[in-house]
Design a protein around this motif. Sequence first.
Motif, short mmCIF file in Angstrom:
data_model
loop_
_atom_site.label_atom_id
_atom_site.label_comp_id
_atom_site.label_asym_id
_atom_site.label_seq_id
_atom_site.Cartn_x
_atom_site.Cartn_y
_atom_site.Cartn_z
N VAL A 117 4.55 5.35 -3.89
CA VAL A 117 4.24 6.73 -3.54
C VAL A 117 2.74 7.02 -3.63
CG1 VAL A 117 4.64 9.16 -4.18
CG2 VAL A 117 6.50 7.49 -4.33
N GLY A 118 2.08 6.45 -4.61
CA GLY A 118 0.65 6.72 -4.78
C GLY A 118 0.15 6.13 -6.08
N PHE A 119 -1.01 6.63 -6.53
CA PHE A 119 -1.63 6.15 -7.76
C PHE A 119 -1.96 7.34 -8.65
CE2 PHE A 119 -2.67 3.19 -4.34
CZ PHE A 119 -2.22 1.99 -4.87
N GLU A 120 -1.65 7.23 -9.93
CA GLU A 120 -1.92 8.30 -10.88
C GLU A 120 -2.38 7.71 -12.21
OE1 GLU A 120 1.34 10.92 -11.47
OE2 GLU A 120 1.48 11.54 -9.37
N LYS A 121 -3.12 8.50 -12.98
CA LYS A 121 -3.51 8.08 -14.32
C LYS A 121 -2.59 8.73 -15.35
CE LYS A 121 -8.25 6.48 -14.11
NZ LYS A 121 -9.58 6.52 -14.76
N VAL A 122 -2.09 7.92 -16.27
CA VAL A 122 -1.23 8.39 -17.35
C VAL A 122 -1.82 7.91 -18.67
CG1 VAL A 122 1.08 8.35 -18.36
CG2 VAL A 122 0.81 8.30 -15.87
N CYS A 179 -2.05 3.87 -12.95
CA CYS A 179 -0.67 3.48 -12.66
C CYS A 179 -0.33 3.61 -11.19
CB CYS A 179 0.30 4.36 -13.46
SG CYS A 179 0.15 4.19 -15.25
N ALA A 180 0.55 2.73 -10.75
CA ALA A 180 1.18 2.86 -9.45
C ALA A 180 2.44 3.70 -9.65
CB ALA A 180 1.56 1.50 -8.89
N LEU A 181 2.59 4.76 -8.85
CA LEU A 181 3.78 5.61 -8.92
C LEU A 181 4.78 5.10 -7.89
CD1 LEU A 181 5.46 8.00 -9.82
CD2 LEU A 181 4.09 9.46 -8.32
N ILE A 182 5.94 4.69 -8.38
CA ILE A 182 6.96 4.08 -7.53
C ILE A 182 8.25 4.88 -7.63
CG2 ILE A 182 8.30 1.96 -7.12
CD1 ILE A 182 5.96 0.50 -8.66
N GLU A 183 8.87 5.14 -6.49
CA GLU A 183 10.18 5.80 -6.47
C GLU A 183 11.24 4.78 -6.11
OE1 GLU A 183 10.01 9.09 -3.79
OE2 GLU A 183 8.97 10.40 -5.22
N THR A 184 12.37 4.83 -6.80
CA THR A 184 13.47 3.92 -6.51
C THR A 184 14.77 4.68 -6.30
OG1 THR A 184 14.15 3.58 -8.81
CG2 THR A 184 12.39 2.17 -7.98
N THR A 185 15.62 4.12 -5.47
CA THR A 185 16.98 4.64 -5.27
C THR A 185 17.93 3.45 -5.42
OG1 THR A 185 16.20 6.34 -3.73
CG2 THR A 185 18.54 5.83 -3.71
N LYS A 224 0.86 -1.18 0.00
CA LYS A 224 0.00 0.00 0.00
C LYS A 224 0.89 1.23 0.00
CE LYS A 224 -0.67 0.04 5.05
NZ LYS A 224 0.19 -1.11 5.33
N VAL A 225 0.30 2.39 -0.19
CA VAL A 225 1.05 3.64 -0.26
C VAL A 225 1.92 3.81 0.98
CG1 VAL A 225 0.88 6.16 -0.31
CG2 VAL A 225 -0.62 4.78 -1.77
N SER A 257 14.78 7.22 -9.40
CA SER A 257 13.81 7.15 -10.49
C SER A 257 12.38 7.28 -9.98
CB SER A 257 13.93 5.81 -11.23
OG SER A 257 15.18 5.64 -11.82
N LYS A 258 11.52 7.80 -10.87
CA LYS A 258 10.09 7.74 -10.68
C LYS A 258 9.53 6.87 -11.80
CE LYS A 258 9.11 12.14 -8.35
NZ LYS A 258 8.34 13.42 -8.44
N VAL A 259 8.78 5.84 -11.42
CA VAL A 259 8.28 4.88 -12.39
C VAL A 259 6.75 4.83 -12.31
CG1 VAL A 259 8.38 2.50 -13.19
CG2 VAL A 259 10.39 3.52 -12.12
N TRP A 260 6.11 4.97 -13.47
CA TRP A 260 4.65 4.82 -13.53
C TRP A 260 4.36 3.45 -14.13
CZ3 TRP A 260 7.23 9.32 -13.81
CH2 TRP A 260 6.74 10.41 -13.10
N PHE A 261 3.73 2.58 -13.32
CA PHE A 261 3.51 1.18 -13.70
C PHE A 261 2.03 0.90 -13.86
CE2 PHE A 261 2.78 -3.29 -12.48
CZ PHE A 261 3.60 -3.92 -13.42
#
Length: 314
Positions: A207-212, A217-223, A176-177, A255-259
């Motif tokens: 990070v959250g959920f967004e529409k693209v 999409c699930a918004l995911i941040e990676t390091t 979850k977020v 990175s910011k990834v929209w999945f």
Amino acid sequence: MKRIVGLLILGVLALAIASEASLQEREVTLRFKFIANQIRSYEQRISGEMAMTMQVLGQETPIMISIQGKLTQTERVESVDKEGVATLLTTAKGRIKTETTGLPTGAEVMPEEDIPPIEIRLKVTPLGKVSEVKTKLPERAERESSFPSPFGSNLVMPQMQGLSWQGLIFPENPVKVGDTWDISTKIDFKLEDRTVEIEFKGKARLVGFEKVNGRECALIETTVEIPDFGELVQVVPIPEAKGKISARTEGQATSKVWFDIAEGLIVQNETSADMTMNFSISLPTGQSVSMSMQGTFKSEQRLTKVSQGEAKEK
């Protein structure tokens, strides 16, 4: 009347707050989904700024390099086994522009050149784990720079991300977020007749959920810690006339990834990386050239098309 309107506004706000709270608590299972013969096309833009110090015969020369490039990348799902593990063939090509100041007299770097197709075949699980990578290097261009640059056609920094494919590994359990998980992995990279193990260490967070483009999409941040590609660079063939090269790299990428949750594929990826690279080139003359570089790179990748190809005859 004003009281009724006020109550309606409060009701709408309450619903919005409740909806947001519900969204934050929503759990999702993240998985890549592969369909045999599916082709995914991406467009990628890259840029970078590097400060280099080159040492030749004991003399230090400061050099500034900037690059701008545009690539197209396709991912063809060649096959999918009963466990959902896919064999992918990725092909990337494009054009890169280079601006350089401070080069020694007589040295040159091609200001603009094509990046010939680079093929990478890999096996990927639904969790995003890569078990094997095989690379086919492009044929060497007829014209080559007289300056022994690590940014030539056969070793383009943006292609190094191909080692970790999309750089994303999913957890076994739903998230979850706010949840974080480990995306560290080791990959066997096969180049010509050599195999090099590359280790990636990193973390991811939902990070959250967004529409693209209409996709949920699930918004995911990676390091991710940039691994040392030194051993890999040593097995990349270069002309004997250019000498032999050794290298060491380190740094960090975020990175910011929209999945796309439903389709199980990456829609958009924005990456920024800070990297330090140290190169040493032994020239046929017996002399050596050492280079130390510190650079910042940015990459933006976007899905442009998903299509279904015909099955290839075996």
